[in-house]
Design an enzyme around this catalytic site. Structure first.
Site, PDB file in Angstrom:
ATOM      1  N   PHE A   1      31.547  43.888   9.071  1.00 39.48           N
ATOM      2  CA  PHE A   1      31.490  44.737   7.878  1.00 39.48           C
ATOM      3  C   PHE A   1      31.168  46.153   8.314  1.00 39.48           C
ATOM      4  O   PHE A   1      30.079  46.421   8.834  1.00 39.48           O
ATOM      5  CB  PHE A   1      30.449  44.266   6.845  1.00 39.48           C
ATOM      6  CG  PHE A   1      30.480  45.156   5.624  1.00 39.48           C
ATOM      7  CD1 PHE A   1      31.400  44.929   4.609  1.00 39.48           C
ATOM      8  CD2 PHE A   1      29.636  46.249   5.515  1.00 39.48           C
ATOM      9  CE1 PHE A   1      31.469  45.791   3.509  1.00 39.48           C
ATOM     10  CE2 PHE A   1      29.711  47.109   4.421  1.00 39.48           C
ATOM     11  CZ  PHE A   1      30.632  46.877   3.416  1.00 39.48           C
TER      12      PHE A   1
ATOM     13  N   ASP B 185      27.556  49.976  15.495  1.00 36.69           N
ATOM     14  CA  ASP B 185      27.329  50.255  14.073  1.00 36.69           C
ATOM     15  C   ASP B 185      25.956  49.691  13.713  1.00 36.69           C
ATOM     16  O   ASP B 185      25.798  48.493  13.494  1.00 36.69           O
ATOM     17  CB  ASP B 185      28.428  49.622  13.216  1.00 36.69           C
ATOM     18  CG  ASP B 185      28.229  49.909  11.719  1.00 36.69           C
ATOM     19  OD1 ASP B 185      27.127  50.354  11.329  1.00 36.69           O
ATOM     20  OD2 ASP B 185      29.178  49.660  10.941  1.00 36.69           O
TER      21      ASP B 185
ATOM     22  N   LYS C  80      22.410  54.280   5.708  1.00 31.04           N
ATOM     23  CA  LYS C  80      21.441  53.547   4.903  1.00 31.04           C
ATOM     24  C   LYS C  80      20.029  54.142   4.988  1.00 31.04           C
ATOM     25  O   LYS C  80      19.764  55.138   4.337  1.00 31.04           O
ATOM     26  CB  LYS C  80      21.487  52.066   5.274  1.00 31.04           C
ATOM     27  CG  LYS C  80      22.832  51.433   4.825  1.00 31.04           C
ATOM     28  CD  LYS C  80      22.793  49.954   4.656  1.00 31.04           C
ATOM     29  CE  LYS C  80      24.014  49.461   3.887  1.00 31.04           C
ATOM     30  NZ  LYS C  80      25.092  48.947   4.711  1.00 31.04           N
TER      31      LYS C  80
HETATM   32  C1  PLP Z   1      26.546  49.307   4.595  1.00 37.00           C
HETATM   33  C2  PLP Z   1      27.273  49.337   5.898  1.00 37.00           C
HETATM   34  C3  PLP Z   1      28.329  50.225   6.123  1.00 37.00           C
HETATM   35  C4  PLP Z   1      28.879  51.126   5.050  1.00 37.00           C
HETATM   36  O1  PLP Z   1      27.933  51.988   4.523  1.00 37.00           O
HETATM   37  P1  PLP Z   1      28.189  52.682   3.088  1.00 37.00           P
HETATM   38  O2  PLP Z   1      27.084  53.690   2.989  1.00 37.00           O
HETATM   39  O3  PLP Z   1      28.118  51.618   2.055  1.00 37.00           O
HETATM   40  O4  PLP Z   1      29.534  53.306   3.155  1.00 37.00           O
HETATM   41  C5  PLP Z   1      28.899  50.239   7.387  1.00 37.00           C
HETATM   42  N1  PLP Z   1      28.468  49.417   8.358  1.00 37.00           N
HETATM   43  C6  PLP Z   1      27.459  48.543   8.170  1.00 37.00           C
HETATM   44  C7  PLP Z   1      27.021  47.670   9.293  1.00 37.00           C
HETATM   45  C8  PLP Z   1      26.844  48.450   6.919  1.00 37.00           C
HETATM   46  O5  PLP Z   1      25.877  47.561   6.723  1.00 37.00           O
END
Ligand code: PLP
Length: 408
Positions: free
Chosen positions: A147, A232, A261
């Site tokens: 994700f 990520d 986040k």
């Molecule tokens: C939440 C998330 C994203 C995307 O972040 P948004 O601020 O919702 O665009 C990307 N990578 C990971 C691992 C995430 O948990």
């Protein structure tokens, strides 16, 4: 006809959303009106322990005083300049974030998906300018069940059909390999590979923790084969796992780090690509940008977040409370919990499907004053703010035990 928002009940407000708000979410039927620390309160004044923490955007709890203070102070001085001009908050933010992560240069963006998109662009440009990949041929290797966000390019390499279906045509240039499989990665990486992009722990997939040695293996492989390692850490980073970054559990430093986040302290969207100097240096003026990226309000809040992390207190709390979490979940094994994966203050808990879906368990927990979110099937994710106390955590686990005992 429409009553003022403060006079409407939760049920009114949920009904009011239906005709006017896109249906891309299926929220639990709770309408939050205020919050502090690990606790939220709904319109009727019912209190809930927040065991989701905004998917880890609220690692420091709701309205952490130091973060709120930083935001208020900045609101009174300067909020937006655009990057057409310098602002007096950005240098410190970048300096301290780079120092915190052990990397050199920061590209400030807003949302997580933008950080991922920006990381992909940096990696592709690096492949053409530095590695010498023929134009248009760069590939990025990603993991199944990833994700990384919701943009058209990012869903192009999702393996979740509900995230993809109906949104093509898709961006080419991505290869998908199984997660936690170094042999598959070895096979997939070739002379066209710009980068390997993975989550050090797959959050949305159910808090999937790779085998010990996997992250170090990805680091070794990418270095040996001459491509970048993009981690990520938008969800796994900034204290959640008991370290500043989840890659630290294997003493790994990636070439490119994606943060988001919690970087915005639960106040404003703040994300960043943080990279080694040789990599980030591929970007020149006009080649990438963002109207809001690096704005002084975001920089002030982001700096205050970095300052909290510099103390090590939150990483330590996640580590210590993680023990309480794992012990509590261990005691539930065989009593409705069929398995769990946990690192720091973060767990994916598989509930016996006979007792209900993850959604049903989440609804029952909500009625008992605990907010969680299901991921897939019968898995629920526990990720309270790192400010939660051991007693609050034990009490939440007790409620989970009670709910699992009633269910079925
Ligand atoms: C939440 C998330 C994203 C995307 O972040 P948004 O601020 O919702 O665009 C990307 N990578 C990971 C691992 C995430 O948990």
């Amino acid at each position: 006809m429409t009553a003022p928002a403060h006079a409407r009940t939760s049920a009114d407000l949920i009904r009011a959303e239906e005709p006017v708000l896109a249906h891309n979410y299926h929220p639990l039927p709770v309408v939050v009106a205020r919050a502090e620390g690990a606790w939220v309160e709904d319109v009727e004044g019912r209190r809930y322990l927040d065991m989701l923490a905004g998917y880890s955007a609220l690692n420091f709890g709701h309205r952490h005083p130091a973060l709120i203070q930083a935001a208020h102070d900045q609101l009174d001085r300067l909020t937006l300049t655009s990057r057409a001009f310098h602002n007096d908050r950005l240098a410190e933010f970048a300096e301290r974030l780079a120092a915190l992560t052990g990397l050199d240069m920061v590209l400030p963006m807003n949302t997580g998906a933008e950080a991922v998109e920006s990381g992909i662009k940096v990696a592709r440009k690096w492949a053409y300018d530095v590695k010498g990949v023929p134009d248009g041929q760069a590939t990025i290797v990603v993991a199944a069940d990833n994700f990384h966000g919701r943009t058209t390019t990012i869903v192009s390499f999702s393996t979740d059909e509900s995230a993809r279906t109906g949104f093509g045509p898709f961006t080419p240039g991505f290869k998908i390999v199984p997660y936690n499989d170094l042999a598959a990665l070895e096979e997939a990486v070739d002379e066209t590979t710009a980068a390997v992009l993975i989550e050090p722990i797959q959050g949305e997939a159910g808090v999937i923790i790779p085998d010990a040695g996997y992250l170090a293996g990805v680091r070794e492989l990418t270095r040996r084969k001459g491509c970048l390692f993009i981690a990520d850490e938008i969800q796994s980073g900034l204290g959640r796992t008991g370290r500043t970054l989840a890659v630290e559990h294997e003493s790994v430093v990636p070439d490119v780090l994606l943060l988001g986040k919690a970087l915005g302290g639960g106040i404003v969207p703040v994300s960043a690509v943080v990279a080694r100097r040789e990599v980030m240096s591929v970007l020149g003026p006009g080649e990438h940008g963002s109207t809001f990226g690096g704005n002084p309000l975001a920089a002030a809040v982001g700096t205050a977040v970095v300052e909290l992390l510099e103390t090590g207190e939150f990483q330590r709390r996640a580590d210590e409370l993680g023990v309480v979490l794992r012990e509590g979940l261990e005691a539930l094994r065989g009593h409705g919990v069929t398995g769990f994966r946990a690192r720091g203050l973060w767990a994916g808990v598989d509930v016996d499907p006979a007792l209900g879906t993850g959604r049903e368990i989440s609804e029952r927990l909500m009625r008992e004053g605990i907010l969680v979110k299901d991921t897939h099937g019968s898995t629920i994710r526990l990720a309270p703010p790192l400010t939660v106390t051991a007693d609050e955590l034990r009490s939440a686990l007790g409620t989970l035990e009670k709910v699992l005992g009633q269910a079925g």
